[in-house]
Design a protein around this motif. Structure first.
Motif, short mmCIF file in Angstrom:
data_model
loop_
_atom_site.label_atom_id
_atom_site.label_comp_id
_atom_site.label_asym_id
_atom_site.label_seq_id
_atom_site.Cartn_x
_atom_site.Cartn_y
_atom_site.Cartn_z
N TRP A 61 -19.75 41.49 4.48
CA TRP A 61 -19.17 40.38 3.55
C TRP A 61 -20.24 40.39 2.05
O TRP A 61 -21.44 40.93 2.27
CB TRP A 61 -19.44 39.07 4.05
N PRO A 62 -19.51 39.98 1.14
CA PRO A 62 -20.30 39.95 -0.29
C PRO A 62 -21.60 39.12 0.10
O PRO A 62 -21.41 38.27 0.61
CB PRO A 62 -19.36 39.14 -1.13
N SER A 63 -22.66 39.56 -0.32
CA SER A 63 -23.69 38.83 -0.21
C SER A 63 -24.66 38.40 -1.34
O SER A 63 -24.96 39.34 -2.28
CB SER A 63 -24.88 39.56 0.85
N PHE A 64 -25.30 37.24 -1.57
CA PHE A 64 -26.04 36.89 -2.57
C PHE A 64 -27.38 36.22 -2.11
O PHE A 64 -27.43 35.53 -0.97
CB PHE A 64 -25.35 35.84 -3.42
N TRP A 65 -28.45 36.55 -2.96
CA TRP A 65 -29.80 35.70 -2.52
C TRP A 65 -29.89 34.36 -3.02
O TRP A 65 -30.57 33.59 -2.55
CB TRP A 65 -30.97 36.39 -2.86
N ASP A 66 -28.99 33.90 -4.13
CA ASP A 66 -28.95 32.51 -4.50
C ASP A 66 -27.54 32.23 -5.40
O ASP A 66 -26.89 33.13 -5.48
CB ASP A 66 -29.97 32.58 -5.83
N ALA A 67 -27.13 30.97 -5.24
CA ALA A 67 -26.12 30.48 -6.00
C ALA A 67 -26.44 29.83 -7.41
O ALA A 67 -27.75 29.42 -7.55
CB ALA A 67 -25.34 29.31 -4.91
N GLY A 97 -18.57 30.13 2.99
CA GLY A 97 -18.98 31.02 3.85
C GLY A 97 -20.32 30.42 4.47
O GLY A 97 -20.37 29.32 4.80
N HIS A 98 -21.44 31.10 4.82
CA HIS A 98 -22.44 30.67 5.30
C HIS A 98 -23.64 31.10 4.63
O HIS A 98 -23.84 32.14 3.84
CB HIS A 98 -22.82 30.93 7.05
N VAL A 99 -24.89 30.43 5.10
CA VAL A 99 -26.20 30.88 4.32
C VAL A 99 -27.11 31.20 5.43
O VAL A 99 -27.43 30.23 6.50
CB VAL A 99 -26.88 30.09 3.16
N PHE A 100 -27.99 32.29 5.43
CA PHE A 100 -28.84 32.54 6.41
C PHE A 100 -30.03 32.81 5.77
O PHE A 100 -30.51 32.88 4.79
CB PHE A 100 -28.20 33.64 7.23
N ASN A 101 -31.34 32.88 6.79
CA ASN A 101 -32.69 33.14 6.22
C ASN A 101 -33.19 34.39 6.40
O ASN A 101 -34.50 34.39 6.46
CB ASN A 101 -33.53 31.97 7.02
N ASP A 102 -32.23 35.44 6.40
CA ASP A 102 -32.91 36.74 6.77
C ASP A 102 -32.56 37.63 5.19
O ASP A 102 -32.08 38.66 5.34
CB ASP A 102 -32.23 37.41 7.90
N GLY A 103 -32.37 36.97 4.13
CA GLY A 103 -32.20 37.56 2.88
C GLY A 103 -33.63 38.37 2.21
O GLY A 103 -34.47 38.20 3.09
N PRO A 104 -33.41 39.00 1.25
CA PRO A 104 -34.58 39.52 0.52
C PRO A 104 -35.50 38.63 0.36
O PRO A 104 -35.68 37.77 -0.55
CB PRO A 104 -34.08 40.32 -0.56
N LYS A 105 -36.67 39.03 0.96
CA LYS A 105 -38.14 38.12 1.01
C LYS A 105 -38.47 37.92 -0.60
O LYS A 105 -38.95 36.61 -1.00
CB LYS A 105 -39.27 38.75 1.82
N GLU A 106 -38.29 38.96 -1.51
CA GLU A 106 -38.95 38.82 -2.70
C GLU A 106 -37.93 37.76 -3.42
O GLU A 106 -38.56 37.56 -4.52
CB GLU A 106 -39.09 40.14 -3.34
N HIS A 107 -36.97 37.44 -3.08
CA HIS A 107 -36.00 36.48 -3.75
C HIS A 107 -35.90 35.15 -3.13
O HIS A 107 -34.97 34.59 -3.33
CB HIS A 107 -34.59 37.40 -3.90
N GLY A 108 -36.75 35.09 -2.07
CA GLY A 108 -36.66 33.61 -1.50
C GLY A 108 -36.27 33.63 -0.16
O GLY A 108 -36.22 32.71 0.42
N GLY A 109 -35.82 34.90 0.37
CA GLY A 109 -35.39 34.84 1.78
C GLY A 109 -34.02 34.29 2.06
O GLY A 109 -33.73 34.40 3.49
N LYS A 110 -33.21 34.18 1.24
CA LYS A 110 -31.95 33.50 1.71
C LYS A 110 -30.90 34.65 1.50
O LYS A 110 -30.88 35.52 0.74
CB LYS A 110 -31.39 32.45 0.62
N ARG A 111 -29.83 34.44 2.38
CA ARG A 111 -28.54 35.55 2.23
C ARG A 111 -27.39 34.57 2.25
O ARG A 111 -26.90 34.14 3.37
CB ARG A 111 -28.67 36.56 3.54
N PHE A 112 -26.76 34.64 1.01
CA PHE A 112 -25.39 33.81 1.18
C PHE A 112 -24.52 34.92 1.58
O PHE A 112 -24.44 35.96 1.10
CB PHE A 112 -25.18 33.37 -0.14
N CYS A 113 -23.61 34.74 2.71
CA CYS A 113 -22.82 35.35 3.24
C CYS A 113 -21.46 35.05 3.02
O CYS A 113 -21.24 33.80 3.67
CB CYS A 113 -22.92 35.77 4.86
N ILE A 114 -20.97 35.52 1.86
CA ILE A 114 -19.65 34.85 1.45
C ILE A 114 -18.39 35.69 1.79
O ILE A 114 -18.26 36.87 1.59
CB ILE A 114 -19.75 34.51 0.13
#
Ligand SMILES: [Zn+2]
Length: 124
Positions: A61-67, A97-114
């Motif tokens: 799914w399209p993923s973003f580290w921030d909204a 979608g949902h947001v998870f805590n396994d995103g890129p650490k250098e950007h805050g660790g969030k993964r928006f799974c949209i």
């Protein structure tokens, strides 16, 4: 709102935005999309994500580290017996979608799974 959505959205879009459905992974044209621009809510046009915050998470799914600030709201989702954080459009309330805590650490660790069907795109 539901009636308006029914007229405006495709069946798949309605199932995701209004009924909190999930699209089949790797089906969205936005999964490997890397153009510069802004991702908007397909139901109301609210600007949700910037292409600068998009990354390849290989989840399908399209993923973003921030909204965008204030563009989305969060709800605790307890379906499927696991606690997840649901992401909805702050303007129209559509499910994204949902947001998870396994995103890129250098950007805050969030993964928006949209869900890609919930998104539109505006080129820069
Ligand atoms: Zn919206």
């Amino acid at each position: 709102m539901e009636e308006k959505w029914k007229r405006k959205l495709t069946k798949v879009q309605y199932r995701v935005l209004a009924e909190k459905g999930t699209e089949i992974p790797f089906t969205s044209k936005f999964v490997k999309h890397s153009e510069k621009g802004k991702y908007i809510c397909v139901a109301c046009g609210n600007v949700l994500f910037d292409s600068e915050t998009k990354f390849n998470s290989y989840c399908g799914w399209p993923s973003f580290w921030d909204a965008k600030k204030g563009a989305v709201k969060f709800h605790t989702d307890k379906s499927f017996f696991i606690k997840r954080t649901e992401v909805v459009c702050a303007k129209c309330g559509g499910h994204l979608g949902h947001v998870f805590n396994d995103g890129p650490k250098e950007h805050g660790g969030k993964r928006f799974c949209i869900n890609g069907v919930a998104l539109g795109f505006k080129k820069k």
